[in-house]
Design an enzyme around this catalytic site. Structure first.
Site, PDB file in Angstrom:
ATOM      1  N   HIS A 127     -33.594  86.165  20.606  1.00 40.21           N
ATOM      2  CA  HIS A 127     -32.208  85.827  20.272  1.00 40.21           C
ATOM      3  C   HIS A 127     -31.857  84.375  20.666  1.00 40.21           C
ATOM      4  CE1 HIS A 127     -32.091  90.138  19.578  1.00 40.21           C
ATOM      5  NE2 HIS A 127     -32.640  90.276  20.758  1.00 40.21           N
ATOM      6  N   GLU A 165     -28.567  89.314  26.738  1.00 42.67           N
ATOM      7  CA  GLU A 165     -30.018  89.493  26.637  1.00 42.67           C
ATOM      8  C   GLU A 165     -30.730  88.157  26.419  1.00 42.67           C
ATOM      9  OE1 GLU A 165     -31.178  91.793  23.262  1.00 42.67           O
ATOM     10  OE2 GLU A 165     -33.317  91.416  23.562  1.00 42.67           O
ATOM     11  N   HIS A 222     -37.774  90.488  25.375  1.00 44.18           N
ATOM     12  CA  HIS A 222     -36.462  91.076  25.083  1.00 44.18           C
ATOM     13  C   HIS A 222     -36.065  92.033  26.198  1.00 44.18           C
ATOM     14  CE1 HIS A 222     -36.126  90.019  20.675  1.00 44.18           C
ATOM     15  NE2 HIS A 222     -37.407  89.752  20.902  1.00 44.18           N
ATOM     16  N   GLU A 300     -39.724  94.979  25.693  1.00 47.81           N
ATOM     17  CA  GLU A 300     -38.346  95.295  26.077  1.00 47.81           C
ATOM     18  C   GLU A 300     -38.409  95.584  27.570  1.00 47.81           C
ATOM     19  OE1 GLU A 300     -35.828  95.013  24.155  1.00 47.81           O
ATOM     20  OE2 GLU A 300     -36.504  95.311  22.091  1.00 47.81           O
TER      21      GLU A 300
HETATM   22 ZN   LIG Z   1     -33.802  91.715  21.704  1.00 44.46          ZN
END
Ligand SMILES: [Zn+2]
Length: 336
Positions: A127, A165, A222, A300
């Site tokens: 992101h 995030e 992430h 993640e």
């Molecule tokens: Zn992400």
């Protein structure tokens, strides 16, 4: 993706364009049912405030982790001496009985060496904080590979306290960059810094960065947005898709195991809400993975909507001393 760059094989399905409450990468599949029938021009909320969007494999009630599965997975490989030296512990018993909590994790120091001399590692911090200010560009559909079109990017998720995030991902990437460089690697980031004036890059461009520098390994970083009771990390590797990821599926699986085991060795709990609860997932719909010609995984690192996970994810000591240290150990184990 190997031989059909720029060509979209077969029918193209619009899977999702909306900015999502969950991590955009991890939750993309969730959007398929609703987004496929909605108008592409529909604007999405710029903030990730609806915390309950969950991935396709989320279960209603997170259950205990499965130590036996993790131990079996880990037992199939023999860590190199250099990788072992970077780890908290190679004791299998520790892996399954003492998961990190915000007050109990142990931050590891930077370890210098030459294990990665001559190697190129790409880190992709997920992101970008400025994505919410450039919705037209970020919502533009791009070729995500495997016959799928998706939004260029998303805002990503955030903690209940508003810690984004994208900031978690960038801080961990910068810390991992230092640690990988301390082992002799050349490290390339897919975006230079966390900056409200910047947006993107798009998922397809992120996936191609490693191709342009002939990367030995690519790690996309992430943190997820799942129901508040869900805990833990998972490592996503590309499925083998002919013409796209069939050439990198096997080495990416080895990279996934190496990074997964390094995170477990560092005390991190495999996700309680994904797949078999063993900390692994396999995806064929993620543009970043599909476009890579180099071994690649997406991590993640925890659930931003879990108060306990969030306390670690936002702690600079954990970001560097646990997350970045484990990413480094995993990459060293894969390449050294
Ligand atoms: Zn992400």
């Amino acid at each position: 993706m190997r031989s059909v760059r720029g060509v979209v094989p077969g029918a193209v399905a619009v899977v999702g364009l909306a900015l999502t409450a969950a991590c955009g990468a991890g939750s993309a599949g969730t959007l398929s049912a609703g987004a496929a029938s909605s108008a592409p021009a529909a604007a999405a909320s710029t903030t990730a405030t609806t915390a309950t969007t969950a991935g396709p494999s989320v279960t209603a009630a997170p259950s205990a982790t499965t130590p036996a599965a993790t131990a079996t997975q880990s037992a199939t490989r023999t860590p190199s001496a250099s990788a072992t030296a970077l780890r908290t512990s190679s004791d299998p018993a520790r892996r399954t009985t003492r998961w990190n909590e915000p007050t109990t994790f142990r931050a590891l120091p930077v370890v210098s060496g030459r294990a990665l001399a001559g190697m190129v590692v790409v880190l992709d911090p997920g992101h970008q904080i400025g994505n919410s200010r450039h919705l037209a560009k970020v919502n533009r559909l791009v070729n995500a590979g495997n016959g799928i079109r998706k939004a260029c990017n998303t805002t990503g998720t955030q903690t209940n306290g508003g810690y984004p995030e994208s900031k978690v991902a960038m801080r961990i990437a910068l810390a991992a960059k230092k640690r990988l460089e301390a082992q002799g690697a050349k490290v390339v980031l897919t975006r230079p810094r966390e900056d409200v004036a910047l947006w993107g890059p798009c998922i397809d461009a992120r996936g191609r960065v490693g191709n342009g520098v002939d990367a030995d390994a690519v790690v996309s970083i992430h943190a997820d947005g799942a129901p508040a009771t869900a805990r833990g990390f998972h490592v996503i590797r590309p499925a083998s898709v002919k013409g796209w990821t069939d050439d990198i599926a096997k080495p990416s699986k080895r990279l996934a195991i190496a990074v997964h085991d390094a995170l477990v060795d560092a005390g991190q709990r495999p996700a309680t809400y994904i797949g078999s609860h063993d900390g692994y997932d396999v995806r064929s719909d993620l543009g970043t993975l599909n476009w890579s010609d180099q071994p690649i995984v997406m991590i993640e690192l925890g659930n931003m909507r879990s108060a306990r996970d969030a306390a670690m994810l936002t702690d600079p000591k954990w970001q560097d001393g646990v997350a970045a240290a484990a990413i480094t150990a995993g990459v060293v184990d894969f390449l050294a």
